[in-house]
Design a protein around this motif. Sequence first.
Motif, short mmCIF file in Angstrom:
data_model
loop_
_atom_site.label_atom_id
_atom_site.label_comp_id
_atom_site.label_asym_id
_atom_site.label_seq_id
_atom_site.Cartn_x
_atom_site.Cartn_y
_atom_site.Cartn_z
N THR A 1 0.84 -1.20 0.00
CA THR A 1 0.00 0.00 0.00
C THR A 1 0.87 1.24 0.00
O THR A 1 0.59 2.21 -0.73
CB THR A 1 -0.92 0.01 1.24
N THR B 1 2.19 1.81 -3.40
CA THR B 1 1.14 2.27 -4.30
C THR B 1 0.82 3.74 -4.08
O THR B 1 0.59 4.49 -5.04
CB THR B 1 -0.12 1.42 -4.09
N TYR C 1 3.44 5.65 -5.62
CA TYR C 1 3.29 5.55 -7.07
C TYR C 1 2.32 6.59 -7.58
O TYR C 1 2.49 7.15 -8.68
CB TYR C 1 2.80 4.15 -7.41
N SER C 2 1.28 6.86 -6.77
CA SER C 2 0.23 7.78 -7.22
C SER C 2 0.53 9.23 -6.87
O SER C 2 -0.18 10.13 -7.31
CB SER C 2 -1.09 7.39 -6.57
N ALA C 3 1.57 9.46 -6.08
CA ALA C 3 1.84 10.83 -5.62
C ALA C 3 2.54 11.62 -6.72
O ALA C 3 3.25 11.05 -7.55
CB ALA C 3 2.70 10.79 -4.37
N PRO C 4 2.33 12.96 -6.74
CA PRO C 4 3.03 13.79 -7.72
C PRO C 4 4.54 13.61 -7.54
O PRO C 4 5.03 13.66 -6.40
CB PRO C 4 2.61 15.22 -7.34
N THR D 1 6.07 11.07 -7.44
CA THR D 1 6.28 9.87 -6.60
C THR D 1 7.10 10.19 -5.36
O THR D 1 7.99 9.44 -4.98
CB THR D 1 6.94 8.73 -7.40
N SER E 1 -2.03 8.21 4.50
CA SER E 1 -2.57 7.49 3.35
C SER E 1 -2.83 6.03 3.66
O SER E 1 -3.79 5.45 3.17
CB SER E 1 -1.58 7.55 2.18
N SER F 1 8.61 1.33 -8.68
CA SER F 1 7.59 1.50 -9.71
C SER F 1 7.33 0.20 -10.44
O SER F 1 6.18 -0.20 -10.67
CB SER F 1 8.04 2.56 -10.74
N GLU G 1 3.83 -1.90 -10.84
CA GLU G 1 3.24 -2.18 -12.15
C GLU G 1 3.13 -3.68 -12.42
O GLU G 1 2.27 -4.13 -13.17
CB GLU G 1 4.06 -1.49 -13.24
N VAL H 1 -3.68 6.45 -9.21
CA VAL H 1 -3.08 5.16 -9.58
C VAL H 1 -3.73 4.65 -10.86
O VAL H 1 -3.04 4.21 -11.78
CB VAL H 1 -3.25 4.12 -8.44
N ARG I 1 -2.56 6.22 -13.99
CA ARG I 1 -1.25 5.76 -14.45
C ARG I 1 -1.29 4.31 -14.91
O ARG I 1 -0.46 3.88 -15.70
CB ARG I 1 -0.21 5.91 -13.33
#
Lengths: 170, 170
Positions: A65, A68, A71-74, A76, A86, A128, A132, B21, B24
């Motif tokens: 988590t 992830t 990964y989603s943060a500006p 990263t 989060s 990353s 993915e 997420v 992306r």
Amino acid sequence: MNKTQPSPPCFLPVEEKINRVCMRLPCADRQHVVLTQLFKHIHGRLHERMNVVLREHNVNPVSFTALTMLYSAPDTVLNPSDLADSTGESRANVTRICDELVARGLLSREPNAEDRRRIDLRLAPDGSALVEALLPTLQSRVHSTYNVLNTKEKEQLERLMKKVLGALDQ
Amino acid sequence: MNKTQPSPPCFLPVEEKINRVCMRLPCADRQHVVLTQLFKHIHGRLHERMNVVLREHNVNPVSFTALTMLYSAPDTVLNPSDLADSTGESRANVTRICDELVARGLLSREPNAEDRRRIDLRLAPDGSALVEALLPTLQSRVHSTYNVLNTKEKEQLERLMKKVLGALDQ
DNA sequence: TGGGTTTTGTTCATAGGTGGATAATACAAA
DNA sequence: TTTGTATTATCCACCTATGAACAAAACCCA
């Protein structure tokens, strides 16, 4: 169109016990107890299934988590306390998790230029890549569960759960 | 009659991250991820609320579930492995929990006459009293949350969750 | 400018939980 | 009966998670 859903076999023994408790204690609202137990059981199963997938890659759900969310943060990049918010984990726990992830080269710690108390956690390329690689697997082996519901049912479930969460929020 | 439920404030930041997420990683089904996170958050809140109530009486949720399962059992007697099944805990954990509960006089261990490998865990009077004292409090401080839903919505939620749990059961 | 208050990340002691090994007993089959 | 297998509860080593305490840095306001 079924109005009543039969209890799944794994839940039957638990539901029987709840019924017996409510027979001995009439004050207890059977349905509310059942709902709470359903939340517990579903969460437990989901967690367990995620664990099976993640363990193959030596990650636990909390670490994943965290990855992830990064990964989603500006850019990263997140600070440890953002990450605690989060993920819902304690800050102490975030420190420990990040120790491990840094040691594995999945993210890096950098001092924050603007606020010297802060630390920037930056997702590394391997991090990353891991996200993915794992998300599609989780998608097919965990989240696909929800496909027993049709589109309308999914929307209902999302709506009802948001309503409950809102009530728990105060 | 609202068709869409607004996300509660505590969940908004999480939902934003999920959205990013999914932007992306188009393979990820946004709604499925949201549902899983909702289960996690609701379970977490419920667990936390229970904890607040139970801690006032020096019990943790697992111990209390164990006491409740015993309370509902015929003759208030169960074997450790029954208890492990009922509570979803490991047998090792049940042993530890019971050590504590026996030390506090809430239940007793007796050898089983028919199968000498077994042990009968019998709820003590203090254990019954504790269950009877705590359940109404939990009712009013935890389970009452569900009263944001009307009768029909509760039934829907129960039905949908049973359907999901059934799918998770295989 | 100072003084107290907040916020941030970390450490530490401890509680909580799990998997694997173990001993005792039951059961099933030759 | 004996022999092998299953089950039961427990113990142990280990991992995970949390709350309290802490030091450092930032903030705020008189």
